[in-house]
Design a protein around this motif. Sequence first.
Motif: not given
Length: 329
Positions: A108-109, A269-272, A103-104, A35-38
């Motif tokens: 995130l927080s 590690l940077i998203t838009w 993907q969130i 996954t994107l998180q992984q």
Amino acid sequence: MEDHTTDEEKFHSDNSIKSNFFQYYKNNSKTSNLTLQQRRETFLNAHKEKHSSAFDERRDLSELFEEYDCTSDETEGELMEVEKSPRRKKIRFRVSMSEWFTQIPDDLSDKWLVKFCPVGKRRLIISNMGKTKCFNKFGQKLFHFISSLPGGSRKYTKKGGLSVLDCIFNEKTNTFFILDMLVWNSVSFLDCEAELRHCWMRSRFLENPEEFTPYGKNSYTFKFLSEYPADIETIRSEMWLYETKNEVICDGLIFYHRESPYISGLNPLITWLKPFMLPEVLNIDVPQEYDKKRPSNYINLKSYLMNISEKRKRRSQMELMETEESPRN
């Protein structure tokens, strides 16, 4: 951020630019099932183990940003904004490019920061040896000027060394909005965490504002873009307050993982996100003026990115055909 490139290529990842950690997050055979998180976690762990990229291994920082005469083949297909000269200058270093916020993140927080980016063009500013030079995101030199940055003019050459800033340039206000700091007065921050880089740059901006003011008539103003915790309530609040705090309209939101190093090229590690995507992705309402900027054919983020991919494929095919038909071949 406005640019002469297509809208989808302004800020996020450019497939022609690869970082030294490309193999850790590119969807290849090793990571296609992650996954994107992984992938982000794999990328961050790989960086911590290596602790420095191939760029950072060089002792002399100036070598990272050394100019060379680029050939016509190197500039083919790229945005040509460079100063009119038979010998175009270029550097091999690239700005850190983001991925789309598809993907969130689970954290995130707690682990992410967000900046609200004004309309403009991505620029890399390098001040050294009495000159301040401006490069586009492809590493092509656009122009040079004098500034109050360390090393940015003859007056400040003795007081400061190499400084490198990642900026957004807004032509209407003649302002460089500082996104990130790579090097300051010959001290590298490339391997530092994003939270530290932003905090240090903010304190420098507040404590020494004279270093960011225009130097002479033909110079530019530098302004620091504040970072905020990337929790939903803060994003919603700042989005609605943006127009009251800023004179330039917001073009998008850039998210930084707090522990992200500064990587030349693609960085997961940077998203838009564009403002009109906030209701769909984060369930955050936006002012009507941003909602109106949604393309008429926009369905959702997934289809939007699929259209981008198809456009790139067609463009690549056309460029290949033109190359094959060229009299030089």
